[in-house]
Design a protein around this motif. Structure first.
Motif, PDB file in Angstrom:
ATOM      1  N   ALA A  50       0.851  -1.124  -0.020  1.00 57.82           N
ATOM      2  CA  ALA A  50       0.070  -0.166  -0.042  1.00 57.82           C
ATOM      3  C   ALA A  50       0.923   1.281   0.102  1.00 57.82           C
ATOM      4  N   ILE A  68      -7.292   5.786   2.604  1.00 56.91           N
ATOM      5  CA  ILE A  68      -7.006   4.738   2.085  1.00 56.91           C
ATOM      6  C   ILE A  68      -7.805   4.344   1.075  1.00 56.91           C
ATOM      7  N   SER A  69      -9.225   4.877   1.209  1.00 61.76           N
ATOM      8  CA  SER A  69     -10.156   4.365   0.405  1.00 61.76           C
ATOM      9  C   SER A  69     -10.134   4.699  -1.069  1.00 61.76           C
ATOM     10  N   GLU A  72      -8.241   2.527  -3.091  1.00 60.93           N
ATOM     11  CA  GLU A  72      -9.072   1.113  -3.270  1.00 60.93           C
ATOM     12  C   GLU A  72     -10.053   1.460  -4.486  1.00 60.93           C
ATOM     13  N   THR A  80      -8.434  -3.191   2.016  1.00 63.08           N
ATOM     14  CA  THR A  80      -7.859  -2.171   2.879  1.00 63.08           C
ATOM     15  C   THR A  80      -8.006  -2.887   4.288  1.00 63.08           C
ATOM     16  N   THR A  81      -8.216  -4.000   4.357  1.00 61.08           N
ATOM     17  CA  THR A  81      -8.102  -4.983   5.517  1.00 61.08           C
ATOM     18  C   THR A  81      -7.123  -6.238   5.432  1.00 61.08           C
ATOM     19  N   SER A  87      -6.992  -2.997   9.881  1.00 60.12           N
ATOM     20  CA  SER A  87      -7.348  -2.149   8.869  1.00 60.12           C
ATOM     21  C   SER A  87      -6.189  -1.184   8.757  1.00 60.12           C
ATOM     22  N   LEU A  88      -6.070  -0.973   7.371  1.00 58.34           N
ATOM     23  CA  LEU A  88      -4.964  -0.170   6.828  1.00 58.34           C
ATOM     24  C   LEU A  88      -5.607   1.471   6.870  1.00 58.34           C
ATOM     25  N   THR A  89      -4.619   2.316   7.562  1.00 59.00           N
ATOM     26  CA  THR A  89      -4.908   3.737   7.522  1.00 59.00           C
ATOM     27  C   THR A  89      -3.815   4.466   6.916  1.00 59.00           C
ATOM     28  N   VAL A  96       1.307   4.490   5.576  1.00 60.65           N
ATOM     29  CA  VAL A  96       0.360   3.625   5.640  1.00 60.65           C
ATOM     30  C   VAL A  96       0.606   2.727   6.872  1.00 60.65           C
ATOM     31  N   SER A  98      -1.097  -0.286  10.152  1.00 61.79           N
ATOM     32  CA  SER A  98      -2.210  -1.159  10.278  1.00 61.79           C
ATOM     33  C   SER A  98      -2.797  -0.895  11.496  1.00 61.79           C
TER      34      SER A  98
END
Length: 100
Positions: A50, A68-69, A72, A80-81, A87-89, A96, A98
């Motif tokens: 990411a 992060i979306s 995607e 993103t999980t 979850s990724l932030t 990035v 987690s």
């Protein structure tokens, strides 16, 4: 008349089953423990992927993504999980992480 019969006795079969049972008792906990390690390593790899995609986004789009979306929805990443449920932030600097 039946002196040359070949085969396993009941005791021999029980010994073989005992050996197989001991091997299963030893290996099953190790597999379960390694399963969590594999999920954690998968999460680390997804974070690195990411972060690389954030740089690709910056080059292609001319600016950093805000969420992060954004990565995607534009097709830079597919999830993103992490495999371990984290979850990724995305930070404002483009890093990035987690989070559980």
């Amino acid at each position: 008349m039946f002196k040359n019969e070949k085969g396993f006795t009941l005791i021999e079969m029980l010994v073989v089953l005992l050996i197989i049972s001991v091997l299963l008792i030893i290996t099953i906990p190790n597999i379960a423990q390694n399963n969590q390690m594999v999920r954690d390593k998968g999460c680390e790899a997804l974070v690195k992927l990411a972060e690389a995609q954030v740089q690709a986004y910056y080059i292609n789009e001319g600016g950093m993504p805000t969420l992060i979306s954004d990565l995607e929805t534009k097709g830079y990443i597919t999830q993103t999980t992490c495999p371990n449920g984290e979850s990724l932030t995305l930070t404002s600097e483009g890093k990035v992480t987690s989070t559980p």
